[in-house]
Each structure stands twice: as C-alpha cells, then as structure tokens.
Write a protein that holds these residues in place. Structure first.
Motif, short mmCIF file in Angstrom:
data_model
loop_
_atom_site.label_atom_id
_atom_site.label_comp_id
_atom_site.label_asym_id
_atom_site.label_seq_id
_atom_site.Cartn_x
_atom_site.Cartn_y
_atom_site.Cartn_z
N UNK A 61 0.83 -1.20 0.00
CA UNK A 61 0.00 0.00 0.00
C UNK A 61 0.87 1.25 0.00
N UNK A 62 1.93 1.25 0.80
CA UNK A 62 2.83 2.40 0.85
C UNK A 62 3.52 2.59 -0.49
N UNK A 63 4.02 1.52 -1.08
CA UNK A 63 4.68 1.62 -2.38
C UNK A 63 3.72 2.16 -3.44
N UNK A 64 2.50 1.66 -3.47
CA UNK A 64 1.51 2.11 -4.45
C UNK A 64 1.17 3.59 -4.22
N UNK A 65 1.02 3.98 -2.97
CA UNK A 65 0.72 5.37 -2.64
C UNK A 65 1.85 6.28 -3.11
N UNK A 123 -4.38 14.15 3.57
CA UNK A 123 -5.65 13.42 3.52
C UNK A 123 -5.45 11.97 3.96
N UNK A 124 -4.37 11.35 3.49
CA UNK A 124 -4.09 9.96 3.88
C UNK A 124 -3.86 9.85 5.39
N UNK A 125 -3.21 10.85 5.97
CA UNK A 125 -2.98 10.82 7.42
C UNK A 125 -4.29 10.87 8.19
N UNK A 164 0.88 5.31 6.87
CA UNK A 164 1.41 3.98 6.58
C UNK A 164 2.60 3.64 7.47
N UNK A 165 2.48 3.96 8.75
CA UNK A 165 3.50 3.66 9.76
C UNK A 165 4.82 4.41 9.56
N UNK A 166 4.84 5.40 8.71
CA UNK A 166 6.03 6.23 8.49
C UNK A 166 5.75 7.58 9.12
N UNK A 167 6.63 8.00 10.03
CA UNK A 167 6.46 9.27 10.74
C UNK A 167 7.57 10.22 10.35
N UNK A 168 7.19 11.49 10.17
CA UNK A 168 8.17 12.54 9.87
C UNK A 168 7.67 13.83 10.49
N UNK A 169 8.60 14.74 10.69
CA UNK A 169 8.22 16.04 11.25
C UNK A 169 9.01 17.13 10.54
#
Length: 106
Positions: free
Chosen positions: A6-10, A28-30, A58-63
């Motif tokens: 799903x992450x790769x496709x996104x 929007x995804x978040x 998708x379990x990836x966090x950034x700030x």
C-alpha cells in the motif's frame, strides 16, 4: 517501519502529483488511513512550547518546522523505506547486471 505494498503504491501515485497535490494527498491519507495522524502547531502558541508539524501515514512518521518541510521529510523517509531504488534527489538507480560470467567453479 513498513515496506507495505500500500505504501509503495501510494508513493508511486503521489510521485506524479505537483508538490501542492502531494501535500494534500499525504495530509488526507494521514486523516483517513488506519494509524494515520497529523499534528498541526497551535496558532498563537510559541513553536518551542509545542511539537512542530508531525505526520504519520502507513506507519512512516516525519516532522518538520513547517508543513512543507514535514511533507518533504515524509516523502524522503517513506521512499527510503519502501522504495530504496529512489535516491534522495528523486532519481531512480538501477544496478547493472554483473558482467562477470558465472561458472560452477566460482
């Protein structure tokens, strides 16, 4: 972290978007995916008293200190995890096949 299909496709989809459309799609995804989350700084509150911009999709966090920086950091981190063939500048690196002939005695 995740390397989900799903992450790769996104990522493959939003790569074709303009930067503004990427930001909208990721935010929007978040808001709509399981485990997704976004933290916006509160207006009128000094930045040092609160977390900056933070997003999880998708379990990836950034700030980041700004929304633009947060989105760029998320894209960079997500690509690093799910699409390691994508370089930091967005180019894709393919390793050439080995030119050394293979033999059973090697």
């Amino acid at each position: 972290m995740t390397d989900s299909p799903d992450l790769r496709a996104f990522l493959e989809t939003v790569t074709n978007f303009t930067p503004v459309a990427q930001a909208h799609a990721i935010i929007h995804a978040a808001k709509t995916t399981d485990g997704g989350k976004i933290i916006f700084p509160e207006s009128g509150k000094p930045i040092d008293d609160q977390p900056g911009w933070r997003i999880t999709v998708y379990e990836v966090t950034a700030s980041g200190n700004t929304q633009i920086e947060m989105i760029a950091n998320w894209i960079r981190r997500a690509n690093k995890l799910a699409r390691p063939e994508v370089e930091g500048d967005g180019s894709i690196t393919y390793s050439p096949p080995s030119l050394k002939p293979y033999s059973d005695s090697d």
